[in-house]
Structure formats: structure tokens, C-alpha cells
Design a protein around this motif. Structure first.
Motif, PDB file in Angstrom:
ATOM      1  N   ALA A 110      23.015   0.244  14.909  1.00  0.00           N
ATOM      2  CA  ALA A 110      24.090   0.251  13.923  1.00  0.00           C
ATOM      3  C   ALA A 110      25.462   0.290  14.588  1.00  0.00           C
ATOM      4  CB  ALA A 110      23.931   1.442  12.974  1.00  0.00           C
ATOM      5  N   GLU A 111      25.574   1.023  15.682  1.00  0.00           N
ATOM      6  CA  GLU A 111      26.841   1.060  16.407  1.00  0.00           C
ATOM      7  C   GLU A 111      27.200  -0.326  16.941  1.00  0.00           C
ATOM      8  OE1 GLU A 111      26.769   3.967  19.469  1.00  0.00           O
ATOM      9  OE2 GLU A 111      26.520   5.675  18.113  1.00  0.00           O
ATOM     10  N   GLN A 112      26.205  -1.020  17.480  1.00  0.00           N
ATOM     11  CA  GLN A 112      26.457  -2.372  17.978  1.00  0.00           C
ATOM     12  C   GLN A 112      26.794  -3.326  16.833  1.00  0.00           C
ATOM     13  OE1 GLN A 112      23.714  -3.724  21.204  1.00  0.00           O
ATOM     14  NE2 GLN A 112      22.636  -1.810  20.749  1.00  0.00           N
ATOM     15  N   ALA A 113      26.081  -3.186  15.717  1.00  0.00           N
ATOM     16  CA  ALA A 113      26.337  -4.061  14.567  1.00  0.00           C
ATOM     17  C   ALA A 113      27.752  -3.887  14.029  1.00  0.00           C
ATOM     18  CB  ALA A 113      25.316  -3.770  13.469  1.00  0.00           C
ATOM     19  N   ALA A 114      28.224  -2.653  14.046  1.00  0.00           N
ATOM     20  CA  ALA A 114      29.558  -2.384  13.511  1.00  0.00           C
ATOM     21  C   ALA A 114      30.634  -3.158  14.258  1.00  0.00           C
ATOM     22  CB  ALA A 114      29.838  -0.883  13.558  1.00  0.00           C
ATOM     23  N   ARG A 115      30.412  -3.395  15.547  1.00  0.00           N
ATOM     24  CA  ARG A 115      31.378  -4.160  16.326  1.00  0.00           C
ATOM     25  C   ARG A 115      31.424  -5.628  15.905  1.00  0.00           C
ATOM     26  NH1 ARG A 115      29.426  -0.510  20.476  1.00  0.00           N
ATOM     27  NH2 ARG A 115      27.963  -2.047  21.345  1.00  0.00           N
ATOM     28  N   HIS A 116      30.416  -6.050  15.157  1.00  0.00           N
ATOM     29  CA  HIS A 116      30.372  -7.417  14.632  1.00  0.00           C
ATOM     30  C   HIS A 116      30.639  -7.441  13.126  1.00  0.00           C
ATOM     31  CE1 HIS A 116      28.559  -9.190  18.335  1.00  0.00           C
ATOM     32  NE2 HIS A 116      28.127  -7.954  18.493  1.00  0.00           N
ATOM     33  N   GLY A 117      31.070  -6.308  12.580  1.00  0.00           N
ATOM     34  CA  GLY A 117      31.345  -6.238  11.148  1.00  0.00           C
ATOM     35  C   GLY A 117      30.095  -6.226  10.290  1.00  0.00           C
ATOM     36  N   MET A 118      29.003  -5.713  10.841  1.00  0.00           N
ATOM     37  CA  MET A 118      27.718  -5.725  10.145  1.00  0.00           C
ATOM     38  C   MET A 118      27.135  -4.322  10.018  1.00  0.00           C
ATOM     39  SD  MET A 118      26.019  -9.036  12.029  1.00  0.00           S
ATOM     40  CE  MET A 118      26.939 -10.578  12.150  1.00  0.00           C
ATOM     41  N   ARG A 119      26.148  -4.199   9.143  1.00  0.00           N
ATOM     42  CA  ARG A 119      25.410  -2.951   8.969  1.00  0.00           C
ATOM     43  C   ARG A 119      23.932  -3.195   9.248  1.00  0.00           C
ATOM     44  NH1 ARG A 119      26.739   0.017   3.410  1.00  0.00           N
ATOM     45  NH2 ARG A 119      25.445   1.599   4.449  1.00  0.00           N
ATOM     46  N   LEU A 160      13.219  10.586   7.728  1.00  0.00           N
ATOM     47  CA  LEU A 160      13.979   9.703   8.608  1.00  0.00           C
ATOM     48  C   LEU A 160      15.397   9.497   8.078  1.00  0.00           C
ATOM     49  CD1 LEU A 160      14.214   7.654  10.955  1.00  0.00           C
ATOM     50  CD2 LEU A 160      13.318   5.919   9.378  1.00  0.00           C
ATOM     51  N   ALA A 161      15.525   9.321   6.783  1.00  0.00           N
ATOM     52  CA  ALA A 161      16.839   9.075   6.189  1.00  0.00           C
ATOM     53  C   ALA A 161      17.817  10.201   6.513  1.00  0.00           C
ATOM     54  CB  ALA A 161      16.715   8.895   4.679  1.00  0.00           C
ATOM     55  N   ASP A 162      17.324  11.417   6.595  1.00  0.00           N
ATOM     56  CA  ASP A 162      18.188  12.552   6.928  1.00  0.00           C
ATOM     57  C   ASP A 162      18.781  12.438   8.331  1.00  0.00           C
ATOM     58  OD1 ASP A 162      17.634  13.673   4.483  1.00  0.00           O
ATOM     59  OD2 ASP A 162      16.167  15.110   5.254  1.00  0.00           O
ATOM     60  N   LEU A 163      18.111  11.701   9.212  1.00  0.00           N
ATOM     61  CA  LEU A 163      18.520  11.589  10.605  1.00  0.00           C
ATOM     62  C   LEU A 163      19.361  10.349  10.886  1.00  0.00           C
ATOM     63  CD1 LEU A 163      15.092  12.516  12.248  1.00  0.00           C
ATOM     64  CD2 LEU A 163      17.009  14.048  11.761  1.00  0.00           C
ATOM     65  N   LEU A 164      19.479   9.481   9.911  1.00  0.00           N
ATOM     66  CA  LEU A 164      20.202   8.233  10.110  1.00  0.00           C
ATOM     67  C   LEU A 164      21.700   8.411   9.906  1.00  0.00           C
ATOM     68  CD1 LEU A 164      17.816   5.772   8.229  1.00  0.00           C
ATOM     69  CD2 LEU A 164      18.009   6.098  10.708  1.00  0.00           C
ATOM     70  N   ALA A 165      22.474   7.674  10.680  1.00  0.00           N
ATOM     71  CA  ALA A 165      23.924   7.658  10.486  1.00  0.00           C
ATOM     72  C   ALA A 165      24.225   7.138   9.084  1.00  0.00           C
ATOM     73  CB  ALA A 165      24.577   6.773  11.535  1.00  0.00           C
ATOM     74  N   PRO A 166      25.342   7.572   8.505  1.00  0.00           N
ATOM     75  CA  PRO A 166      25.647   7.194   7.116  1.00  0.00           C
ATOM     76  C   PRO A 166      25.669   5.695   6.864  1.00  0.00           C
ATOM     77  CG  PRO A 166      27.126   8.931   7.856  1.00  0.00           C
ATOM     78  CD  PRO A 166      26.357   8.492   9.063  1.00  0.00           C
ATOM     79  N   GLU A 167      26.039   4.912   7.881  1.00  0.00           N
ATOM     80  CA  GLU A 167      26.153   3.471   7.669  1.00  0.00           C
ATOM     81  C   GLU A 167      24.811   2.748   7.699  1.00  0.00           C
ATOM     82  OE1 GLU A 167      27.098   4.265  12.082  1.00  0.00           O
ATOM     83  OE2 GLU A 167      27.475   5.209  10.126  1.00  0.00           O
ATOM     84  N   VAL A 168      23.744   3.417   8.129  1.00  0.00           N
ATOM     85  CA  VAL A 168      22.427   2.789   8.161  1.00  0.00           C
ATOM     86  C   VAL A 168      21.825   2.836   6.756  1.00  0.00           C
ATOM     87  CG1 VAL A 168      20.118   2.805   9.164  1.00  0.00           C
ATOM     88  CG2 VAL A 168      22.089   3.449  10.569  1.00  0.00           C
ATOM     89  N   PHE A 169      21.438   1.663   6.251  1.00  0.00           N
ATOM     90  CA  PHE A 169      20.912   1.596   4.888  1.00  0.00           C
ATOM     91  C   PHE A 169      19.399   1.373   4.912  1.00  0.00           C
ATOM     92  CE2 PHE A 169      21.845  -2.788   6.003  1.00  0.00           C
ATOM     93  CZ  PHE A 169      20.814  -3.524   5.435  1.00  0.00           C
ATOM     94  N   LEU A 170      18.805   1.377   3.744  1.00  0.00           N
ATOM     95  CA  LEU A 170      17.380   1.123   3.597  1.00  0.00           C
ATOM     96  C   LEU A 170      17.157  -0.072   2.673  1.00  0.00           C
ATOM     97  CD1 LEU A 170      16.056   4.766   3.087  1.00  0.00           C
ATOM     98  CD2 LEU A 170      15.949   3.400   5.187  1.00  0.00           C
TER      99      LEU A 170
END
Length: 247
Positions: free
Chosen positions: A114-123, A146-156
Motif C-alpha cells: 500500500a505504501e508503494q501504491a500510494a506513490r502511484h496514486g493508488m490503493r 486481519l482488518a484490525d492490523l491493516l493500514a487505514p488506506e488498505v481496503f477489502l
């Protein structure tokens, strides 16, 4: 619901392998206005040109390639096909969803992507099967832990059928994960492992209740396996879902 109904192209993978352009044209003729590819690195420029000509948007894309290729290369291909929602649809050992340590490793992987995706404007998001639902961690489905451990920008992207196969009350699960869920795989059938899927509305899934539990999520039709003509099943699915939206 303002987002167009989408279809996961894995549904038509056999036909797609021999004649992509005709397959996309048939999907558009049925009435679909969005698609979800499963390999964005397969001729992204050509795919985008055909999709644009047919008026098909890209609701999101699965990207197994993120686990095997240089992520920057994959993100560039995804930018070309025209979406900012990138979904990891598996590729993580089933056993990782049976322990807290395994969930922590999985979260670290997804958060890093997700951190790498954010640099490309993606989630980045994650797509479940039954094996992320069936195990329980402290009385909850592993996917919820698992959802509790994910960064806020990571979706399902919740595969509603496989969630049911894994033992979930799907509308209730969606309610508990509200805010995380940006897309649904809408599929139907007998809810039995190994049995083929049916057109949406022809099986036992409580589809209206499921859709009501995540009203803003993309609806993505998928049939992993189909015992009837797959294009007929896609047409019936689109007609059924359209009738629900119009009711």
C-alpha cells in the motif's frame, strides 16, 4: 447505486485467451459498463484502447503480479489500464490466516504494498476466499482480525460467495467491516465447495441483503466455474442485478 455493474474477467478466461476484443465486445453488448481484469500486465495499452472504444471503465484490477514482479512495473501497467484500485486476490499461504503471527506477516506485506501504491496514486486491497473466513481468531473470522492490523488506506474486496462458504453471515460481516469494503464479488450458487456457480439470482445467496449491507461498494459479478453457457449466465446476472437497482 451509481457505479456501473462490473464483471471479473476471470469468468471468461478461456474465451479471453483466444479473442480478447470479441469477449470485451460481448460483455459490453450484455450491458456491462465496467470490468475487473485479472492480469493488468497483459498488453495494458491494447486493453485500454479496446475498453475505451467499448465504453468500459475499469472498476479495479486483481494483481497477482505484485507478488512476483517488480511492483513499479505492475503499477505502471495498472495506470495504463485506468484504475487506482489494486487488489491482491490470494497468493498468500492459507496457513497464514490461522495464527496471529501469520496475520501480522500478511498485514505487513499488504501495508508495504500500500505504501508503494500510494506513490502511484493508488490503493491496495485484499480479496478473500473461504480460507480467510473459516479460521477464527478470538471468536472472529480471521479476515476481521486481519482488518484490525491493516493500514487505514488498505481496503477489502469481499467475495461474498466464498465468505458464505467459509461460514460467515455475509450481510453481518459486511456490516462489521463497514468502511473497509470498496468492492464485492457478487456470485451465486449452492454454497458448496467444488460445485459450479450459477447466474446471480439463481442460487441460494441472499443477494438483496448482501447488496444492502454495502450500498456504495462496486458490484463485480464473477463465476469461477459455470455449468451453463457463461455469457448467458453473465447476461442473466446483469439483468437480475439491474432489476434490484430499479426496484
Amino acid at each position: 447505486m451509481t457505479k456501473p455493474i462490473s464483471v471479473q474477467l476471470y469468468t471468461v478466461r478461456d474465451a479471453l485467451a483466444s479473442d480478447r476484443d470479441t469477449v470485451l465486445s460481448r460483455i459490453a453488448e450484455i450491458g456491462y459498463r465496467a470490468v475487473e481484469p485479472y492480469d493488468p500486465t497483459d498488453d495494458p495499452k491494447g486493453f485500454r484502447e479496446v475498453a475505451d472504444d467499448l465504453g468500459l471503465s475499469v472498476s479495479g484490477t486483481h494483481a497477482y503480479a505484485l507478488l512476483s514482479k517488480e511492483p513499479a512495473e505492475v503499477f505502471d501497467a495498472i495506470a495504463t489500464i485506468g484504475t487506482d484500485l489494486v487488489i491482491v486476490p490470494g497468493g498468500i499461504a492459507h496457513e497464514e490466516f490461522t495464527t496471529r503471527d501469520g496475520l501480522a506477516r500478511t498485514a505487513d506485506l499488504l501495508n508495504g504494498l500500500a505504501e508503494q501504491a500510494a506513490r502511484h496514486g493508488m490503493r491496495v486491497g485484499y480479496h478473500n476466499h473461504w480460507w480467510e473466513i473459516e479460521p477464527e481468531i478470538d471468536g472472529r473470522h480471521a479476515l476481521e482480525a486481519l482488518a484490525d492490523l491493516l493500514a487505514p488506506e488498505v481496503f477489502l474486496e469481499i467475495d461474498t460467495y466464498w465468505a458464505a462458504v467459509g461460514g460467515a453471515d455475509v450481510p453481518a460481516l459486511l456490516g462489521r467491516l463497514a468502511g473497509r469494503v470498496l468492492a464485492l464479488h457478487v456470485k451465486d450458487g449452492p454454497v458448496v465447495k467444488g460445485e459450479p456457480h450459477t447466474a446471480v439470482g439463481r442460487g441460494v445467496m441472499p443477494v438483496p441483503e448482501i447488496l444492502a449491507a454495502a450500498p456504495e461498494a462496486w458490484r463485480v459479478v464473477e463465476l469461477d466455474e459455470c455449468a451453463t453457457d457463461v455469457f448467458a449466465a453473465l447476461a442473466d446476472s446483469h439483468a437480475y442485478l439491474s432489476s434490484l437497482e430499479g426496484s
